[in-house]
Design an enzyme around this catalytic site. Structure first.
Site, PDB file in Angstrom:
ATOM      1  N   HIS A  95      10.263   5.460  -9.984  1.00  0.00           N
ATOM      2  CA  HIS A  95      11.674   5.211 -10.279  1.00  0.00           C
ATOM      3  C   HIS A  95      11.953   3.706 -10.182  1.00  0.00           C
ATOM      4  O   HIS A  95      11.356   3.009  -9.358  1.00  0.00           O
ATOM      5  CB  HIS A  95      12.572   5.990  -9.303  1.00  0.00           C
ATOM      6  CG  HIS A  95      14.013   5.951  -9.694  1.00  0.00           C
ATOM      7  ND1 HIS A  95      14.823   4.884  -9.374  1.00  0.00           N
ATOM      8  CD2 HIS A  95      14.768   6.803 -10.416  1.00  0.00           C
ATOM      9  CE1 HIS A  95      16.024   5.104  -9.886  1.00  0.00           C
ATOM     10  NE2 HIS A  95      16.016   6.264 -10.515  1.00  0.00           N
ATOM     11  N   GLU A  97      14.215   2.113  -8.840  1.00  0.00           N
ATOM     12  CA  GLU A  97      14.600   1.634  -7.502  1.00  0.00           C
ATOM     13  C   GLU A  97      13.361   1.485  -6.615  1.00  0.00           C
ATOM     14  O   GLU A  97      13.292   0.582  -5.783  1.00  0.00           O
ATOM     15  CB  GLU A  97      15.645   2.582  -6.891  1.00  0.00           C
ATOM     16  CG  GLU A  97      17.005   2.378  -7.559  1.00  0.00           C
ATOM     17  CD  GLU A  97      17.855   3.624  -7.699  1.00  0.00           C
ATOM     18  OE1 GLU A  97      17.623   4.613  -6.979  1.00  0.00           O
ATOM     19  OE2 GLU A  97      18.765   3.618  -8.558  1.00  0.00           O
ATOM     20  N   GLU A 167      14.334   5.614 -18.454  1.00  0.00           N
ATOM     21  CA  GLU A 167      15.556   5.198 -17.778  1.00  0.00           C
ATOM     22  C   GLU A 167      15.725   3.682 -17.918  1.00  0.00           C
ATOM     23  O   GLU A 167      15.169   2.913 -17.129  1.00  0.00           O
ATOM     24  CB  GLU A 167      15.479   5.548 -16.287  1.00  0.00           C
ATOM     25  CG  GLU A 167      15.345   7.025 -16.016  1.00  0.00           C
ATOM     26  CD  GLU A 167      15.922   7.398 -14.660  1.00  0.00           C
ATOM     27  OE1 GLU A 167      16.794   8.262 -14.629  1.00  0.00           O
ATOM     28  OE2 GLU A 167      15.519   6.797 -13.644  1.00  0.00           O
TER      29      GLU A 167
HETATM   30  P1  PGA Z   1      22.539   7.481 -12.709  1.00  0.00           P
HETATM   31  O1  PGA Z   1      21.031   7.414 -12.120  1.00  0.00           O
HETATM   32  O2  PGA Z   1      22.651   8.800 -13.432  1.00  0.00           O
HETATM   33  O3  PGA Z   1      23.411   7.408 -11.496  1.00  0.00           O
HETATM   34  O4  PGA Z   1      22.691   6.331 -13.626  1.00  0.00           O
HETATM   35  C1  PGA Z   1      19.931   7.901 -12.863  1.00  0.00           C
HETATM   36  C2  PGA Z   1      18.654   7.710 -12.099  1.00  0.00           C
HETATM   37  O5  PGA Z   1      18.506   6.672 -11.427  1.00  0.00           O
HETATM   38  O6  PGA Z   1      17.759   8.573 -12.146  1.00  0.00           O
END
Ligand code: PGA
Length: 249
Positions: A95, A97, A167
């Site tokens: 991900h 993050e 994403e």
């Molecule tokens: P969000 O996050 O829907 O809050 O934009 C998506 C994700 O990080 O998987």
């Protein structure tokens, strides 16, 4: 025909009691009219409660991360073996993050993908470009590189188990979702990359999700796209009502 998947990534939200009340409310009144795989990824601490609460339902529970070693001196980490022991067999990997805040690089994510597949997990591999990469016209290059590196040494027979979440980083948690046409462009590029690395029939089996500010008001625009098979939802998966609306797109 690829089965749709709607996955809620709760990030660092919902401890045990919030997890239990969410699932009680959600399971009492969702209907899976699209026959989708419905996945919820709570924090590690809430996984066992989530598994207990979703027993005998269509809801599957995923982890948000795992470490590739089975055990040892890796303070703060949780192994795939430990997740397996409590009945988790889906895991979100790479991900943005994890990449951006915790410094995970493609080579580490690749080790995690390999370990996940070895132990029979379905990895949801996240890829995506930063805003400056999109503006610099290198989205395609970045996505290709992430896929090639993260899938290094992945065997062809494991490819159908893999799920890829596109994403775009600029769309995550910002409310600025990608235009469906842009999502389709990148998701079809991802399928072409898998075709080039493996073959077209394997690429056809891989499920590709879009993620980034998905909400009830925009889910239909993505689910009608040819190369988008589902969504990875952050903020809008935290409330049973909005997640239910997304699941019932
Ligand atoms: P969000 O996050 O829907 O809050 O934009 C998506 C994700 O990080 O998987």
């Amino acid at each position: 025909m690829r089965k749709p998947m709607i996955a809620g990534n709760w990030k660092m939200n919902h401890g045990i009691s919030d997890t239990i009340s969410f699932i009680k409310e959600f399971k009492a009144n969702f209907n899976n009219k699209n026959n989708a795989d419905i996945v919820i990824a709570p924090p590690f601490i809430s996984l066992e409660s989530a598994i207990r609460e979703t027993k005998n339902t269509e809801i599957k529970i995923a982890a948000q991360n795992a470490y590739y070693k089975p055990n040892g001196a890796f303070t703060g980490e949780v192994s795939f073996e430990m997740l397996k022991e409590i009945g988790v067999n889906i895991v979100i990997l790479g991900h943005s993050e994890r990449r951006g805040i915790f410094g995970e690089i493609n080579e580490l994510i690749n080790l995690k993908v390999l370990r996940a597949l070895e132990l029979g997990f379905q990895p949801i591999l996240c890829v995506g470009e930063k805003l400056e990469e999109r503006e610099g016209g290198i989205t395609e290059k970045i996505i290709n590189m992430q896929i090639e590196k993260c899938f290094s040494k992945v065997k062809a027979e494991d490819i159908p188990k893999v799920i890829i979440a596109y994403e775009p980083i600029w769309a995550i948690g910002t409310g600025k979702n990608a235009e469906p046409s842009d999502a389709e462009t990148v998701c079809s590029l991802i399928r072409e990359t898998i075709t080039a690395l493996y073959d077209a029939s394997l690429a056809e089996q891989v499920r590709i999700l879009y993620g980034g500010s998905v909400k009830p008001a925009n889910i239909n625009g993505y689910m009608s796209l040819h190369n988008v098979d589902g969504a990875l939802v952050g903020g809008a998966s935290l409330k049973p009502d909005s997640f239910k609306e997304i699941v019932n797109y």
